[in-house]
Design a protein around this motif. Structure first.
Motif, PDB file in Angstrom:
ATOM      1  N   ARG A  68      17.959   2.435   1.242  1.00  0.00           N
ATOM      2  CA  ARG A  68      16.847   1.860   2.010  1.00  0.00           C
ATOM      3  C   ARG A  68      17.026   2.184   3.487  1.00  0.00           C
ATOM      4  N   TRP A  69      15.983   2.622   4.150  1.00  0.00           N
ATOM      5  CA  TRP A  69      15.995   2.895   5.600  1.00  0.00           C
ATOM      6  C   TRP A  69      17.297   3.593   5.991  1.00  0.00           C
ATOM      7  N   TRP A  70      17.630   4.663   5.301  1.00  0.00           N
ATOM      8  CA  TRP A  70      18.921   5.323   5.446  1.00  0.00           C
ATOM      9  C   TRP A  70      19.135   5.905   6.830  1.00  0.00           C
TER      10      TRP A  70
ATOM     11  N   SER B 113       5.526   6.397  11.309  1.00  0.00           N
ATOM     12  CA  SER B 113       6.121   6.012  12.597  1.00  0.00           C
ATOM     13  C   SER B 113       7.507   5.389  12.417  1.00  0.00           C
ATOM     14  N   PHE B 114       7.742   4.814  11.230  1.00  0.00           N
ATOM     15  CA  PHE B 114       9.035   4.132  11.010  1.00  0.00           C
ATOM     16  C   PHE B 114      10.222   5.090  11.078  1.00  0.00           C
ATOM     17  N   TYR B 115       9.997   6.377  10.826  1.00  0.00           N
ATOM     18  CA  TYR B 115      11.107   7.326  10.940  1.00  0.00           C
ATOM     19  C   TYR B 115      11.459   7.567  12.413  1.00  0.00           C
TER      20      TYR B 115
ATOM     21  N   GLY C  74      11.902  -0.399  -2.756  1.00  0.00           N
ATOM     22  CA  GLY C  74      10.921  -0.922  -1.795  1.00  0.00           C
ATOM     23  C   GLY C  74       9.754   0.029  -1.734  1.00  0.00           C
ATOM     24  N   CYS C  75       9.311   0.361  -0.511  1.00  0.00           N
ATOM     25  CA  CYS C  75       8.201   1.298  -0.373  1.00  0.00           C
ATOM     26  C   CYS C  75       8.680   2.729  -0.615  1.00  0.00           C
ATOM     27  N   GLU C  76       7.739   3.565  -1.062  1.00  0.00           N
ATOM     28  CA  GLU C  76       8.095   4.942  -1.432  1.00  0.00           C
ATOM     29  C   GLU C  76       8.729   5.733  -0.276  1.00  0.00           C
ATOM     30  N   PRO C  77       8.175   5.680   0.952  1.00  0.00           N
ATOM     31  CA  PRO C  77       8.784   6.526   1.997  1.00  0.00           C
ATOM     32  C   PRO C  77      10.128   5.999   2.491  1.00  0.00           C
ATOM     33  N   CYS C  78      10.461   4.769   2.158  1.00  0.00           N
ATOM     34  CA  CYS C  78      11.657   4.130   2.734  1.00  0.00           C
ATOM     35  C   CYS C  78      12.715   3.834   1.685  1.00  0.00           C
ATOM     36  N   THR C  79      12.555   4.375   0.499  1.00  0.00           N
ATOM     37  CA  THR C  79      13.508   4.121  -0.578  1.00  0.00           C
ATOM     38  C   THR C  79      13.890   5.449  -1.217  1.00  0.00           C
TER      39      THR C  79
ATOM     40  N   GLY D 152       0.827  -1.220   0.000  1.00  0.00           N
ATOM     41  CA  GLY D 152       0.000   0.000   0.000  1.00  0.00           C
ATOM     42  C   GLY D 152       0.852   1.258   0.000  1.00  0.00           C
ATOM     43  N   ARG D 153       2.187   1.109   0.061  1.00  0.00           N
ATOM     44  CA  ARG D 153       3.069   2.283   0.132  1.00  0.00           C
ATOM     45  C   ARG D 153       4.078   2.280  -1.018  1.00  0.00           C
ATOM     46  N   LEU D 154       3.788   1.570  -2.082  1.00  0.00           N
ATOM     47  CA  LEU D 154       4.756   1.493  -3.184  1.00  0.00           C
ATOM     48  C   LEU D 154       4.672   2.744  -4.061  1.00  0.00           C
TER      49      LEU D 154
ATOM     50  N   GLY E  74      11.838   3.079  14.003  1.00  0.00           N
ATOM     51  CA  GLY E  74      12.372   1.965  13.206  1.00  0.00           C
ATOM     52  C   GLY E  74      11.315   1.349  12.297  1.00  0.00           C
ATOM     53  N   HIS E  75      11.793   0.678  11.254  1.00  0.00           N
ATOM     54  CA  HIS E  75      10.867   0.192  10.223  1.00  0.00           C
ATOM     55  C   HIS E  75      10.269  -1.178  10.539  1.00  0.00           C
ATOM     56  N   GLN E  76      10.756  -1.821  11.588  1.00  0.00           N
ATOM     57  CA  GLN E  76      10.371  -3.220  11.813  1.00  0.00           C
ATOM     58  C   GLN E  76       8.861  -3.400  12.019  1.00  0.00           C
ATOM     59  N   GLU E  77       8.265  -2.515  12.791  1.00  0.00           N
ATOM     60  CA  GLU E  77       6.846  -2.708  13.114  1.00  0.00           C
ATOM     61  C   GLU E  77       5.972  -2.571  11.870  1.00  0.00           C
ATOM     62  N   CYS E  78       6.227  -1.513  11.110  1.00  0.00           N
ATOM     63  CA  CYS E  78       5.433  -1.298   9.898  1.00  0.00           C
ATOM     64  C   CYS E  78       5.690  -2.421   8.897  1.00  0.00           C
ATOM     65  N   CYS E  79       6.968  -2.807   8.745  1.00  0.00           N
ATOM     66  CA  CYS E  79       7.291  -3.899   7.821  1.00  0.00           C
ATOM     67  C   CYS E  79       6.618  -5.198   8.256  1.00  0.00           C
ATOM     68  N   ARG E  80       6.528  -5.374   9.567  1.00  0.00           N
ATOM     69  CA  ARG E  80       5.905  -6.624  10.014  1.00  0.00           C
ATOM     70  C   ARG E  80       4.434  -6.678   9.599  1.00  0.00           C
ATOM     71  N   VAL E  81       3.751  -5.541   9.745  1.00  0.00           N
ATOM     72  CA  VAL E  81       2.320  -5.504   9.396  1.00  0.00           C
ATOM     73  C   VAL E  81       2.125  -5.554   7.874  1.00  0.00           C
ATOM     74  N   ARG E  82       2.918  -4.757   7.157  1.00  0.00           N
ATOM     75  CA  ARG E  82       2.668  -4.599   5.722  1.00  0.00           C
ATOM     76  C   ARG E  82       3.377  -5.633   4.848  1.00  0.00           C
ATOM     77  N   LYS E  83       4.431  -6.235   5.390  1.00  0.00           N
ATOM     78  CA  LYS E  83       5.177  -7.178   4.553  1.00  0.00           C
ATOM     79  C   LYS E  83       5.279  -8.581   5.157  1.00  0.00           C
ATOM     80  N   VAL E  84       5.766  -8.646   6.397  1.00  0.00           N
ATOM     81  CA  VAL E  84       6.128  -9.959   6.923  1.00  0.00           C
ATOM     82  C   VAL E  84       4.905 -10.856   7.124  1.00  0.00           C
TER      83      VAL E  84
HETATM   84 FE1  SF4 Z   1       6.470   0.324   6.128  1.00  0.00          FE
HETATM   85 FE2  SF4 Z   1       7.195  -0.253   3.614  1.00  0.00          FE
HETATM   86 FE3  SF4 Z   1       8.690   1.387   5.042  1.00  0.00          FE
HETATM   87 FE4  SF4 Z   1       8.560  -1.235   5.692  1.00  0.00          FE
HETATM   88  S1  SF4 Z   1       9.428  -0.397   3.839  1.00  0.00           S
HETATM   89  S2  SF4 Z   1       8.501   0.547   7.093  1.00  0.00           S
HETATM   90  S3  SF4 Z   1       6.426  -1.699   5.116  1.00  0.00           S
HETATM   91  S4  SF4 Z   1       6.539   1.766   4.419  1.00  0.00           S
END
Ligand code: SF4
Length: 465
Positions: free
Chosen positions: A307-309, A189-191, A289-294, A147-149, A194-204
């Motif tokens: 990624r997650w710079w 919230s990932f900023y 990856g996702c738009e806000p994290c790439t 949903g964030r691509l 950390g990205h782990q929680e959002c990644c867990r919900v949206r990816k893992v």
């Molecule tokens: Fe969320 Fe995507 Fe960023 Fe992971 S990469 S923290 S799923 S927006």
């Protein structure tokens, strides 16, 4: 024996001369004899498989084939066939260490048929789809739509579907989980933590659901992608973190056909085979990856720097390949991966309303009571432990099933300062340890096996409640 490279009509459509073929072959050193009599005969068998064949590249206005499974949801429950023959995958990985990506892909598809799928991120791992096409075998492709691509990635998915005449099996995050995360912590919230929680919900979690319908998956991981986490990726391995169709750790095989290929050789391959690519690459993006994290990287910068710079380079996995993270990377003092700013990146797990989080006084009280109002099931866990992460899906599902049944489901984080207490008082051996506190007895009963699927856990509870 025939050269797969020269046997497929589709390939003839892509390469016009034997000179070009040998040029590409030498670039990758990879198009070798396959162990099948003729690739065309394999293609002719497609109708007997449960899949539509991949259309040749040179078809005019290709239409999308009916997928093996028509929608993402069905990836969760495909037909259950016979179990695949047991194999020593460490030995096989050594045997295939010098094999070409095409040979590895062919071996994977031949062995697992409809029970294997390519994980496609919308980036240069489109090379996997091209390799699969070149084998002439039917294949499945799935993607995680977080949903964030970027819009470019969605367009690229469509282009790939049309180009290959396939349906990608999209997996989506659980709407209720996304809603809870965004309502409580906002969209970014990932900023902050950390990205782990959002990644867990949206990816893992969507990935876990997808993999529970498979016996093997194919990834585009390469050793040169991440200095901290991918330098030892084998070409094939028993998945160290996720479960497959048959349940339990060890029930899923992970193939990494391009593990030993350099990024620049992947690009040579994509260009030579005239494969469509994501438009973001032309804007400086390498890893996507996702738009806000790439973000794009500069020439000479490592691709993972895009990624997650804002986080520590050694912990840059979204959880999809968390088996890559070694314990010492993951647990710095037993509490989780550490950010540059000192905070932890491994977020908590078993995080749903149906699972009570017990504090130390809470579990001490539970231990003392000899006449509880209801029985309790408690997991002793550490969020960085890959075995705990692997059973998260089953435990969450179990808690849902037991909600309102009279059995309380809980968790107690037993690493760090709590570990000695848990070892002494709660029979903690290794993570996870699962305990059942019966209604009329002080002594908790330890779950005795490593089968942590929902049915086994439920049978344990039902036998004791
Ligand atoms: Fe969320 Fe995507 Fe960023 Fe992971 S990469 S923290 S799923 S927006």
């Amino acid at each position: 024996m025939a050269l797969a490279f020269s046997s497929s009509p589709a390939i003839h459509g892509s390469l016009s001369s034997s000179h070009e073929q040998s040029k590409v072959g030498s670039q990758f050193g990879s198009f070798q004899h396959l162990d099948r009599p003729h690739i065309l005969s394999a293609s002719l068998n497609v109708s007997r498989r449960r899949s539509a064949a991949v259309k040749p590249l040179n078809a005019a206005e290709p239409k999308r084939n009916k997928s093996i499974v028509p929608s993402a949801a069905t990836i969760v429950a495909p037909e259950v066939g016979d179990k695949v023959e047991e194999e020593d995958y460490e030995k096989l990985a050594k045997e295939l260490e010098n094999a070409s990506p095409l040979e590895i892909m062919d071996k994977a598809l031949a062995k697992f048929g409809n029970d294997i799928a390519i994980a496609f991120s919308g980036a240069e791992d489109v090379a996997l789809i091209e390799y699969a096409r070149l084998t002439g075998r039917p294949f499945r492709v799935f993607s995680l739509d977080t949903g964030r691509l970027n819009p470019e990635t969605y367009k690229f998915f469509d282009t790939v579907e049309r180009h290959y005449g396939i349906h990608i099996e999209y997996m989506f995050p659980d709407a209720v989980e996304v809603q809870a995360l965004v309502r409580s912590k906002g969209l970014f919230s990932f900023y902050e933590d950390g990205h782990q929680e959002c990644c867990r919900v949206r990816k893992v979690r969507p990935l876990r659901r997808a993999l529970k319908g498979l016996r093997a998956w194919i990834t585009g991981q390469r050793k040169d992608q991440s200095p901290g986490t991918r330098s030892e990726v084998p070409v094939v391995q028993v998945d160290p973190a996720f479960e497959g169709l048959d349940g339990g750790l060890g029930s899923l095989v992970k193939w990494n056909p391009v593990a030993n290929v350099d990024g620049k050789d992947i690009w040579n391959f994509l260009r030579a085979m005239n494969v469509p690519v994501n438009l973001l690459h032309s804007q400086g993006y390498v890893s996507i990856g996702c738009e806000p994290c790439t973000r794009p990287v500069l020439p000479g910068q490592h691709e993972r720097e895009g990624r997650w710079w804002w986080e520590d380079a050694k912990a840059k996995e979204c959880g999809l390949h968390k088996g890559n993270l070694k314990q010492d990377t993951l647990n710095g003092n037993g509490n989780g991966a550490v950010h540059a700013n000192g905070s932890t990146t491994v977020a908590d797990i078993f995080d749903t309303k149906n699972i009570v989080s017990l504090s130390r006084p809470g579990i001490e009280n539970l231990l003392k009571l000899d006449d509880r109002r209801e029985p309790w099931l408690v997991v002793l866990y550490a969020p960085w432990c890959q075995f705990c992460q692997a059973m998260e899906g089953s435990y969450v599902e179990l808690a849902e099933k037991l909600a309102g049944s009279g059995v309380k489901v809980a968790k107690f984080r037993a690493d760090g300062d709590q570990k000695t207490f848990a070892q002494k008082e709660l029979q903690l051996g290794s993570f996870p340890t699962i305990l059942f506190f019966p209604k009329n007895s002080t002594r908790p009963i330890k779950y005795p096996t490593e089968n942590r699927d929902v049915d086994s856990l439920m049978a344990f509870v039902n036998a004791l409640r």
